[in-house]
Design a protein around this motif. Structure first.
Motif, PDB file in Angstrom:
ATOM      1  N   ALA A   1      -6.159 -11.275   2.821  1.00  8.11           N
ATOM      2  CA  ALA A   1      -5.755 -11.424   1.422  1.00  8.11           C
ATOM      3  C   ALA A   1      -5.506 -10.081   0.726  1.00  8.11           C
ATOM      4  N   PRO A   2      -6.293  -9.016   1.009  1.00  6.02           N
ATOM      5  CA  PRO A   2      -6.017  -7.720   0.370  1.00  6.02           C
ATOM      6  C   PRO A   2      -4.721  -7.051   0.822  1.00  6.02           C
ATOM      7  N   LEU A   3      -3.955  -7.692   1.708  1.00 12.70           N
ATOM      8  CA  LEU A   3      -2.644  -7.151   2.076  1.00 12.70           C
ATOM      9  C   LEU A   3      -1.610  -7.325   0.971  1.00 12.70           C
ATOM     10  N   ARG A   4      -1.973  -8.006  -0.098  1.00 15.08           N
ATOM     11  CA  ARG A   4      -1.014  -8.350  -1.152  1.00 15.08           C
ATOM     12  C   ARG A   4      -0.241  -7.135  -1.646  1.00 15.08           C
ATOM     13  N   ALA A   5      -0.947  -6.082  -2.045  1.00  9.62           N
ATOM     14  CA  ALA A   5      -0.278  -4.899  -2.582  1.00  9.62           C
ATOM     15  C   ALA A   5       0.559  -4.201  -1.520  1.00  9.62           C
ATOM     16  N   LEU A   6       0.050  -4.151  -0.299  1.00  5.97           N
ATOM     17  CA  LEU A   6       0.775  -3.485   0.791  1.00  5.97           C
ATOM     18  C   LEU A   6       2.070  -4.221   1.105  1.00  5.97           C
ATOM     19  N   ILE A   7       2.017  -5.547   1.133  1.00  4.12           N
ATOM     20  CA  ILE A   7       3.215  -6.340   1.408  1.00  4.12           C
ATOM     21  C   ILE A   7       4.250  -6.136   0.311  1.00  4.12           C
ATOM     22  N   ALA A   8       3.781  -6.107  -0.937  1.00  4.02           N
ATOM     23  CA  ALA A   8       4.696  -5.990  -2.067  1.00  4.02           C
ATOM     24  C   ALA A   8       5.391  -4.634  -2.129  1.00  4.02           C
ATOM     25  N   THR A   9       4.715  -3.572  -1.694  1.00  5.33           N
ATOM     26  CA  THR A   9       5.253  -2.228  -1.886  1.00  5.33           C
ATOM     27  C   THR A   9       5.820  -1.576  -0.631  1.00  5.33           C
ATOM     28  N   GLU A  10       5.339  -1.977   0.559  1.00  9.62           N
ATOM     29  CA  GLU A  10       5.690  -1.242   1.762  1.00  9.62           C
ATOM     30  C   GLU A  10       6.428  -2.050   2.825  1.00  9.62           C
ATOM     31  N   SER A  11       6.127  -3.335   2.945  1.00 11.73           N
ATOM     32  CA  SER A  11       6.598  -4.064   4.120  1.00 11.73           C
ATOM     33  C   SER A  11       8.008  -4.612   3.982  1.00 11.73           C
ATOM     34  N   GLY A  12       8.459  -4.848   2.767  1.00 17.22           N
ATOM     35  CA  GLY A  12       9.767  -5.453   2.575  1.00 17.22           C
ATOM     36  C   GLY A  12       9.786  -6.949   2.777  1.00 17.22           C
ATOM     37  N   ILE A  13       8.598  -7.562   2.948  1.00 19.26           N
ATOM     38  CA  ILE A  13       8.508  -9.010   3.125  1.00 19.26           C
ATOM     39  C   ILE A  13       8.643  -9.685   1.766  1.00 19.26           C
ATOM     40  N   ASP A  14       9.509 -10.681   1.695  1.00 17.74           N
ATOM     41  CA  ASP A  14       9.719 -11.409   0.440  1.00 17.74           C
ATOM     42  C   ASP A  14       9.099 -12.796   0.576  1.00 17.74           C
ATOM     43  N   LEU A  15       7.821 -12.923   0.148  1.00 14.14           N
ATOM     44  CA  LEU A  15       7.134 -14.196   0.227  1.00 14.14           C
ATOM     45  C   LEU A  15       7.323 -14.985  -1.058  1.00 14.14           C
ATOM     46  N   PRO A  16       7.434 -16.337  -0.968  1.00 15.74           N
ATOM     47  CA  PRO A  16       7.568 -17.135  -2.186  1.00 15.74           C
ATOM     48  C   PRO A  16       6.304 -17.096  -3.042  1.00 15.74           C
ATOM     49  N   PHE A  17       5.168 -16.942  -2.410  1.00 16.68           N
ATOM     50  CA  PHE A  17       3.885 -16.773  -3.093  1.00 16.68           C
ATOM     51  C   PHE A  17       3.179 -15.592  -2.455  1.00 16.68           C
ATOM     52  N   ASP A  18       2.135 -15.072  -3.129  1.00 14.64           N
ATOM     53  CA  ASP A  18       1.461 -13.944  -2.505  1.00 14.64           C
ATOM     54  C   ASP A  18       0.566 -14.451  -1.384  1.00 14.64           C
ATOM     55  N   ILE A  19       0.219 -13.544  -0.482  1.00 12.37           N
ATOM     56  CA  ILE A  19      -0.462 -13.920   0.746  1.00 12.37           C
ATOM     57  C   ILE A  19      -1.821 -14.558   0.479  1.00 12.37           C
ATOM     58  N   GLY A  20      -2.485 -14.147  -0.592  1.00  8.93           N
ATOM     59  CA  GLY A  20      -3.766 -14.748  -0.926  1.00  8.93           C
ATOM     60  C   GLY A  20      -3.635 -16.215  -1.287  1.00  8.93           C
ATOM     61  N   GLN A  21      -2.594 -16.557  -2.065  1.00  6.08           N
ATOM     62  CA  GLN A  21      -2.369 -17.953  -2.426  1.00  6.08           C
ATOM     63  C   GLN A  21      -2.045 -18.798  -1.201  1.00  6.08           C
ATOM     64  N   ILE A  22      -1.198 -18.258  -0.329  1.00  2.00           N
ATOM     65  CA  ILE A  22      -0.813 -18.988   0.881  1.00  2.00           C
ATOM     66  C   ILE A  22      -2.033 -19.251   1.758  1.00  2.00           C
ATOM     67  N   LEU A  23      -2.839 -18.219   1.987  1.00  2.00           N
ATOM     68  CA  LEU A  23      -4.012 -18.369   2.846  1.00  2.00           C
ATOM     69  C   LEU A  23      -5.065 -19.263   2.209  1.00  2.00           C
ATOM     70  N   PHE A  24      -5.185 -19.220   0.881  1.00  2.00           N
ATOM     71  CA  PHE A  24      -6.154 -20.096   0.204  1.00  2.00           C
ATOM     72  C   PHE A  24      -5.773 -21.563   0.388  1.00  2.00           C
ATOM     73  N   VAL A  25      -4.491 -21.862   0.226  1.00  2.00           N
ATOM     74  CA  VAL A  25      -4.022 -23.242   0.423  1.00  2.00           C
ATOM     75  C   VAL A  25      -4.256 -23.676   1.868  1.00  2.00           C
ATOM     76  N   LEU A  26      -3.966 -22.787   2.833  1.00  2.00           N
ATOM     77  CA  LEU A  26      -4.201 -23.112   4.238  1.00  2.00           C
ATOM     78  C   LEU A  26      -5.687 -23.351   4.508  1.00  2.00           C
ATOM     79  N   TYR A  27      -6.522 -22.524   3.904  1.00  2.00           N
ATOM     80  CA  TYR A  27      -7.968 -22.680   4.101  1.00  2.00           C
ATOM     81  C   TYR A  27      -8.452 -24.027   3.570  1.00  2.00           C
ATOM     82  N   ILE A  28      -8.040 -24.379   2.350  1.00  2.00           N
ATOM     83  CA  ILE A  28      -8.435 -25.664   1.778  1.00  2.00           C
ATOM     84  C   ILE A  28      -7.880 -26.814   2.619  1.00  2.00           C
ATOM     85  N   GLY A  29      -6.653 -26.636   3.135  1.00  2.00           N
ATOM     86  CA  GLY A  29      -6.067 -27.660   3.996  1.00  2.00           C
ATOM     87  C   GLY A  29      -6.870 -27.858   5.270  1.00  2.00           C
ATOM     88  N   VAL A  30      -7.268 -26.749   5.904  1.00  2.00           N
ATOM     89  CA  VAL A  30      -8.090 -26.832   7.116  1.00  2.00           C
ATOM     90  C   VAL A  30      -9.424 -27.499   6.803  1.00  2.00           C
TER      91      VAL A  30
END
Length: 486
Positions: free
Chosen positions: A61-90
């Protein structure tokens, strides 16, 4: 204690795998590699158990800032939100597969306090200039409350695993921070001591990274303390040393050492101050007799004072701590202050404090709206400070500006309840549970002190705070015989 060792024995493999993959991800962070490992980890964790998925969430989840500034990945939601939804789903899938009830409620003072704070913060929606900004910030507190509820009803048997998972996440980021400190940064504006760089992990900035380290360090220290105490007890009783205890001592001790080093190399004065106060509070709370605890905390204060006055502390640290202290104490209004490279950071921070006070004066009851500091900043800023920087660099003033007197009082009342509950939890009969409660007391103290200088509810760190609150709720419920002790 034996239950904790048995719990981790079968899952230590997951922690090693998670730590290894996390470090590689944090250092590489290319879109293809990140996407591949994310998919693989989530699939494996989903097949394993919700706690395994929680490790993935907390580490990545702390990859959020790194993804936004360095990786060039364009996610529809931030990685923390995506992983939280996956966790609750599991978690839901496992509950349904095991035919366990999904909606269950216990009397839970931590959850009640969290929901009350969410309700008060919801009032600001009526005064918000930006409803979307308010909603994004408000959802942080909702997700924290969901964590408290979900962890309490379903994970009470493996809360020690969650402590270890939090430390795995912090250790992974600490290693990245140390890599940056020794030259893996390239951020010339963060150069220190002529040849190093301020550590910032995956947070992009040193201060919130140091906040992450400072929040988790008390848990690592108390974990190492428990294992060391167990080994000394076995030695005095001339019992055979258990290999599991030594393993845990190495794990907790190594984590504490790496997190401490990362916190030091962040070069964050607020983090250093918060850590000193949190350690003093833990020393005060550790002995069962408060007079002994007071003597221990006073001894620490005298030791630090003696080292300082005797010139025995490293000169670089002393210069860092004293460089801006006079400015903080003497500056009241920075509108007429001459800005120089020496005082720039202090003047900028105080300028944002004044902007927050201007907002509070104009909207004293409910504030300008949660998350709206940056939105309305231009209306209240000082003339020479155009950049809003996201927040007021003082969470109390920021809360006052955004939620008014009502919100600030609710926030302070919430943490007063949490402190009282944590103080009560330190009487837990289980040694590791009691040490964890004292570690949580240190974490809350650190958060209270560092919040004077920064906002630590950033870069998905609120998810980790939510897990900490969930652990506290379990310990408190166990103490009151509402859950079965392990």
């Amino acid at each position: 204690m034996h239950g904790f060792q048995n719990l981790l024995r079968g899952r230590i493999f997951w922690l090693v795998i998670a730590l290894t993959v996390a470090i590689v991800n944090l250092l590489v962070a290319t879109p293809e590699f990140l996407g591949l490992t994310l998919t693989g980890l989530c699939l494996i964790a989903a097949l394993a158990s919700p706690p395994a998925m929680l490790v993935v969430l907390l580490v990545l989840a702390p990859l959020r800032a790194l993804i936004a500034t360095e990786s060039g990945i364009d996610l529809p939601f931030d990685i923390g939100q995506i992983l939280f939804v996956l966790y609750i789903g599991v978690w839901l899938a496992h509950r349904i597969a095991l035919r366990q009830p999904v909606v269950t409620l216990h009397r839970n003072i931590v959850l009640s306090a969290s929901l009350c704070l969410c309700a008060v913060f919801a009032l600001g929606s009526w005064t918000s200039a930006s409803q979307s900004a308010w909603l994004r910030e408000w959802l942080k507190w909702i997700l924290m409350a969901i964590f408290v509820w979900q962890i309490t009803i379903s994970e009470h048997s493996c809360w020690p695993w969650m402590v270890f998972a939090l430390l795995v996440a912090a250790t992974a980021n600490a290693l990245v921070g140390l890599y940056i400190f020794f030259g893996g940064s390239g951020a010339d504006h963060l150069a220190i001591l002529g040849r190093f760089f301020r550590a910032f992990g995956t947070f992009g900035q040193p201060n919130p990274f140091a906040g992450f380290m400072g929040l988790m360090l008390p848990l690592a220290l108390m974990g190492a303390y428990v294992q060391l105490a167990s080994i000394l007890s076995e030695y005095r009783k001339k019992q055979r040393l258990r290999w599991n205890t030594l393993q845990l001592l190495i794990c907790f001790g190594l984590s504490a050492a790496l997190i401490s080093a990362a916190l030091l190399t962040s070069w964050s004065r607020g983090a250093w101050l918060g850590t000193a106060v949190s350690v003093a509070v833990m020393l005060f709370a550790l002995p069962k007799r408060l007079t002994t605890g007071f003597a221990a905390a006073l001894g620490l204060a005298l030791l630090i004072a003696g080292l300082w006055l005797g010139g025995l502390l490293p000169r670089s640290l002393v210069n860092r701590l004293t460089a801006s202290s006079d400015d903080f104490l003497t500056m009241e209004d920075v509108r007429g202050v001459d800005v120089s490279p020496i005082n720039y950071a202090v003047v900028e921070r105080i300028a944002h404090w004044q902007a927050a006070l201007n907002m509070a004066q104009s909207n004293p009851i409910l504030g300008v709206g949660l998350g709206n500091y940056e939105i309305v900043y231009d209306q209240y800023r000082l003339i020479n400070w155009k950049e809003p920087l996201g927040h007021a660099h003082n969470f109390y003033l920021n809360t006052l500006a955004e939620t008014g007197i009502v919100g600030l009082l609710a926030y302070l009342a919430f943490w007063l309840v949490i402190f009282l509950v944590t103080w009560r939890a330190r009487t837990h009969p289980d040694l590791f549970a009691r040490a964890t409660a004292i570690g949580l007391l240190g974490s809350w103290t650190y958060l209270a002190v560092h919040s004077i200088f920064d906002n630590l509810f950033v870069n998905n760190l609120f998810l980790h705070i939510g897990v900490l609150l969930g652990i506290l709720a379990i310990l408190y419920c166990q103490l009151n015989h509402r859950l079965v002790l392990d």
